[in-house]
Design an enzyme around this catalytic site. Structure first.
Site, PDB file in Angstrom:
ATOM      1  N   CYS A  62      -0.558   3.774  -3.653  1.00  0.00           N
ATOM      2  CA  CYS A  62      -0.858   2.738  -4.036  1.00  0.00           C
ATOM      3  C   CYS A  62      -0.425   1.249  -3.344  1.00  0.00           C
ATOM      4  O   CYS A  62      -0.801   1.153  -2.447  1.00  0.00           O
ATOM      5  CB  CYS A  62       0.927   2.841  -5.005  1.00  0.00           C
ATOM      6  SG  CYS A  62       0.460   1.878  -6.887  1.00  0.00           S
ATOM      7  N   ILE A  63       0.439   0.031  -3.868  1.00  0.00           N
ATOM      8  CA  ILE A  63       1.000  -0.853  -3.216  1.00  0.00           C
ATOM      9  C   ILE A  63       1.643  -0.680  -1.889  1.00  0.00           C
ATOM     10  O   ILE A  63       1.632  -1.437  -0.870  1.00  0.00           O
ATOM     11  CB  ILE A  63       1.417  -2.022  -4.143  1.00  0.00           C
ATOM     12  CG1 ILE A  63       1.787  -2.840  -3.664  1.00  0.00           C
ATOM     13  CG2 ILE A  63       3.067  -1.204  -3.942  1.00  0.00           C
ATOM     14  CD1 ILE A  63       0.183  -3.628  -3.339  1.00  0.00           C
TER      15      ILE A  63
END
Length: 224
Positions: free
Chosen positions: A136-137
């Site tokens: 993800c991030i």
């Protein structure tokens, strides 16, 4: 040989902590692979608390370690106690906690800094030649610590499937090599032993995100 893996959490809940589905997927795939896992979190206050029904900040303070214990079923340790020598790899799931609690990305964008404990550990795992898995991030942390590294946040073209694609432009400004991938693919930066997967940066069905995280876990363990 059993692999020992540290998983670093950033709270509990996508908007102010760890993305719960990503953390759960990581734990399931590590369990299937026979790995021994210990979860860790910063013993500090979150940046803020978000009402997840409304997606808006609300009053109050919450501790990152205590919130992470919700995911870990109470079995989580203070990040200050993490000894790199005791683990073969480290994995960091996403969620806004990465951008709010492990760093100040959400405020500073490309000029962000990482919490010192977190940066120290990422650097130490890398120096020891031990792999890092991030989804993800979370790969933004690697982008800061390893200028020029290869990673993926999915696609750099914004659309309904890729609502956060603009984040890629910032990573490119930071000097990273972004590799476009779909949700079921993990990119391996062999030189840096960095494995990344887009997870919920992609607006995909949850089973596809689950499977993609499985690929990240598998590739991370291969390097351990």
């Amino acid at each position: 040989m059993v692999k020992h893996v540290a998983v670093i959490l950033s709270g509990c809940g996508v908007y102010d902590g760890t993305e719960i589905h990503e953390a759960s997927a990581i734990l399931v795939h590590l369990s299937r692979a026979g790995a021994k896992v210990q979860m860790f979190a910063l013993n500090a206050d979150q940046m803020h608390v978000v009402n997840h029904c409304e997606g808006k900040p609300t009053e109050g303070n919450r501790n990152i370690l205590q919130e992470s214990a919700r995911i870990a079923r109470g079995d989580v340790s203070d990040l200050a106690k993490l000894e790199v020598s005791e683990f073969d790899a480290v994995i960091i799931p996403g969620g806004f906690g990465v951008a709010k609690n492990l760093s100040n990305w959400v405020v500073k964008n490309k000029d962000f800094t990482i919490e010192p404990q977190v940066e120290k550990l990422i650097t130490a795992f890398h120096k020891a030649g031990k792999p890092l898995g991030m989804c993800c991030i979370a790969p933004i942390l690697a982008a800061k610590v390893f200028p020029g590294c290869e990673l993926t946040l999915g696609s750099d073209t914004a659309c309904e499937r890729w609502p956060y694609a603009q984040t890629v432009d910032v990573l490119k400004e930071m000097g990273c090599k972004h590799v476009n991938t779909d949700v079921d693919v993990a990119h391996v930066d062999v030189q840096n032993k960095l494995v990344s997967n887009c997870a919920f940066m992609c607006n995909a069905p949850i089973h596809e995100v689950f499977d993609g995280i499985g690929v990240m876990v598998k590739e991370t363990l291969k390097l351990a």
